[in-house]
Design an enzyme around this catalytic site. Structure first.
Site, mmCIF file in Angstrom:
data_model
loop_
_atom_site.group_PDB
_atom_site.id
_atom_site.type_symbol
_atom_site.label_atom_id
_atom_site.label_comp_id
_atom_site.label_asym_id
_atom_site.label_seq_id
_atom_site.Cartn_x
_atom_site.Cartn_y
_atom_site.Cartn_z
ATOM 1 N N ASP A 101 -0.010 -16.169 -48.194
ATOM 2 C CA ASP A 101 -1.557 -18.679 -49.093
ATOM 3 C C ASP A 101 -1.185 -19.300 -47.825
ATOM 4 O OD1 ASP A 101 -2.683 -19.897 -50.775
ATOM 5 O OD2 ASP A 101 -1.787 -18.828 -52.435
ATOM 6 N N TRP A 126 -8.112 -20.086 -47.866
ATOM 7 C CA TRP A 126 -9.911 -20.132 -48.249
ATOM 8 C C TRP A 126 -11.307 -20.151 -48.071
ATOM 9 C CZ3 TRP A 126 -5.282 -24.125 -48.725
ATOM 10 C CH2 TRP A 126 -4.724 -23.466 -50.041
ATOM 11 N N GLY A 127 -11.184 -20.166 -46.756
ATOM 12 C CA GLY A 127 -12.313 -19.624 -45.673
ATOM 13 C C GLY A 127 -11.899 -21.426 -45.470
ATOM 14 N N ASP A 165 -10.166 -21.307 -55.325
ATOM 15 C CA ASP A 165 -10.063 -19.896 -56.679
ATOM 16 C C ASP A 165 -10.943 -20.439 -57.634
ATOM 17 O OD1 ASP A 165 -7.358 -20.224 -55.447
ATOM 18 O OD2 ASP A 165 -6.469 -20.603 -56.943
HETATM 19 C C1 GLA Z 1 -3.450 -20.408 -54.742
HETATM 20 C C2 GLA Z 1 -4.154 -19.352 -54.374
HETATM 21 C C3 GLA Z 1 -4.520 -18.104 -55.923
HETATM 22 C C4 GLA Z 1 -3.241 -18.032 -55.927
HETATM 23 C C5 GLA Z 1 -2.163 -19.830 -56.732
HETATM 24 C C6 GLA Z 1 -0.593 -19.110 -56.569
HETATM 25 O O1 GLA Z 1 -4.399 -21.118 -55.563
HETATM 26 O O2 GLA Z 1 -5.816 -19.342 -53.913
HETATM 27 O O3 GLA Z 1 -5.215 -17.418 -55.451
HETATM 28 O O4 GLA Z 1 -2.162 -16.555 -55.570
HETATM 29 O O5 GLA Z 1 -2.361 -20.049 -55.161
HETATM 30 O O6 GLA Z 1 0.110 -20.921 -56.790
#
Ligand code: GLA
Length: 390
Positions: free
Chosen positions: A148, A182-183, A203
């Site tokens: 992440d 996230w791009g 997300d």
């Molecule tokens: C981010 C990611 C999610 C998830 C959360 C966990 O938002 O994009 O997919 O893994 O963190 O905290």
């Protein structure tokens, strides 16, 4: 003598570093991840074991799902040697035990960390501990790492993800590397060299459309952001429009059908996010539809693309091996959509000759492309077919 030893070491390190693990994720990864249903507070060893059991008993393993992935909130600190400490209240037997349990079921085991100082839920991140963490994961028997991008102030995405890519490669264990920034760095433009899948948006949430709390996106919002990304995907490297919400609370069955169908068309990773232990039968039927999964897993590895757009009515195409293709007619509107017309009016690419079509949600329904189309698509639903040359 010394010189040749030096050369040998140099060659060894060049072959060890500088690449991602090849030969894995040749089709989009399929599995389950804890986040969408269990988030931080409810993930634990029992949940993970029961999900592995359910993956088998539900028939999902037989349908092709493989990975059982723990998301955030399994880690609580580091010991004096820098090794990550597992939350022993949530996971009393540790991660090697869970990996063994999952492997014994013929499944694979995935875990989560973050390129920054902390994970998104505030647990310890891997910054500065990349090699030690990669070694730890490999020792446990991890097969998949989602990485992440929270708490990364001042970090550069390509460098940070490359560092972990090399650390994973160095372990010698084949580990699927899932990039999750996230791009935000136009990730698709560089990620094919670094990881096996990469998130393209913020997300997902279990809603048809709309944005919640600024960064949670509905299914339709995510879908529209995939347009144009098809050229970056292929065997070993996939655009990831985020994990599935199929079967989760706020999506109706037909909305879930649209979601699943389009993720199959997109050659998206099929990482489910519902509670597999108590799936309603119609949800299980969606997630295990063999024809749709075959579209998603087609070895040509082409991501589907939009070929026709009338606002609330769209047509998507996914090329398949042997000159076959999937065509998806999508009604985004709140009313029935009548579709009438010849097949050659929808801009289908490389549409040569005559095909026989088969409805993938209702395989008995078949026809010929020489006959004009005439169908009614219910609100927020799809009509998706496979075309085979006659
Ligand atoms: C981010 C990611 C999610 C998830 C959360 C966990 O938002 O994009 O997919 O893994 O963190 O905290």
């Amino acid at each position: 003598m010394k010189y040749s030893l030096f050369l040998l070491l140099l060659i060894a390190s060049v072959t060890l570093y500088g690449q991602k693990r090849e030969g894995i994720a040749l089709t989009p990864p399929m599995g389950w991840n804890s986040w969408n249903t269990f988030e931080c507070d409810h993930v634990n060893e029992t949940v993970i074991k029961e999900m592995a059991d359910a993956m088998v008993s539900s028939g999902m393993r037989e349908a092709g799902y493989q990975y059982i992935n723990i998301d955030d909130c399994w880690q609580i600190g580091r010991d004096s040697s820098g090794h990550i400490i597992v939350d022993s209240i949530k996971f009393p037997h540790g991660m090697a035990y869970l990996a063994d349990y999952i492997h014994a079921k013929g499944l694979k085991f995935g875990i989560y960390s973050d390129a920054g100082t902390k994970t998104c839920a505030g647990r310890p991140g891997s910054k500065g501990y990349e090699r030690i963490d990669a070694q730890t994961y490999a020792q446990w028997g991890v097969d998949y790492l989602k990485y992440d991008w929270c708490y990364t102030e001042g970090q550069e995405a390509i460098a940070s993800y490359t560092l972990m890519r090399d650390a994973l490669y160095e372990t010698g264990r084949p580990i699927v590397f899932s990039i999750c920034d996230w791009g935000t760095s136009d990730t698709w433009t560089w990620a094919g060299e670094v990881g096996h899948l990469w998130r393209t948006t913020y997300d997902i949430t279990d809603r048809w459309d709309g944005t919640v709390w600024g960064n949670l996106l509905g299914i339709v919002n995510i879908l529209e952001k995939q347009v144009g990304l098809e050229k970056y995907a292929g065997p070993g490297g996939w655009n990831d429009p985020d994990m599935l919400e199929v079967g989760n609370q706020r999506l109706s069955l037909n909305e879930s059908r649209v979601h699943f169908t389009l993720w199959c068309m997109l050659a998206a990773p099929l990482i489910t996010g519902n509670d597999l232990r108590n799936m309603a039968d119609p949800v299980k039927e969606l997630l295990t539809n063999r024809e749709l999964i075959a579209i998603n897993q087609d070895s040509l590895g082409k991501q589907g693309f939009k070929i026709y757009d009338e606002g609330n009515f769209e047509v998507w195409q996914k090329p398949l091996r042997h000159g076959e293709m999937a065509i998806c007619f999508l009604n985004l509107g709140n009313r029935e959509k009548q579709v009438e017309g010849r097949w050659d009016t929808f801009n289908i690419r490389e549409f040569t000759g005559a095909y026989r079509w088969q409805n993938l949600w209702n395989p008995q329904e078949q026809g010929e492309t020489e006959e004009a189309l005439s169908l009614t698509i219910p609100p927020r639903d799809v009509w998706v077919v496979r075309l085979r040359k006659r």
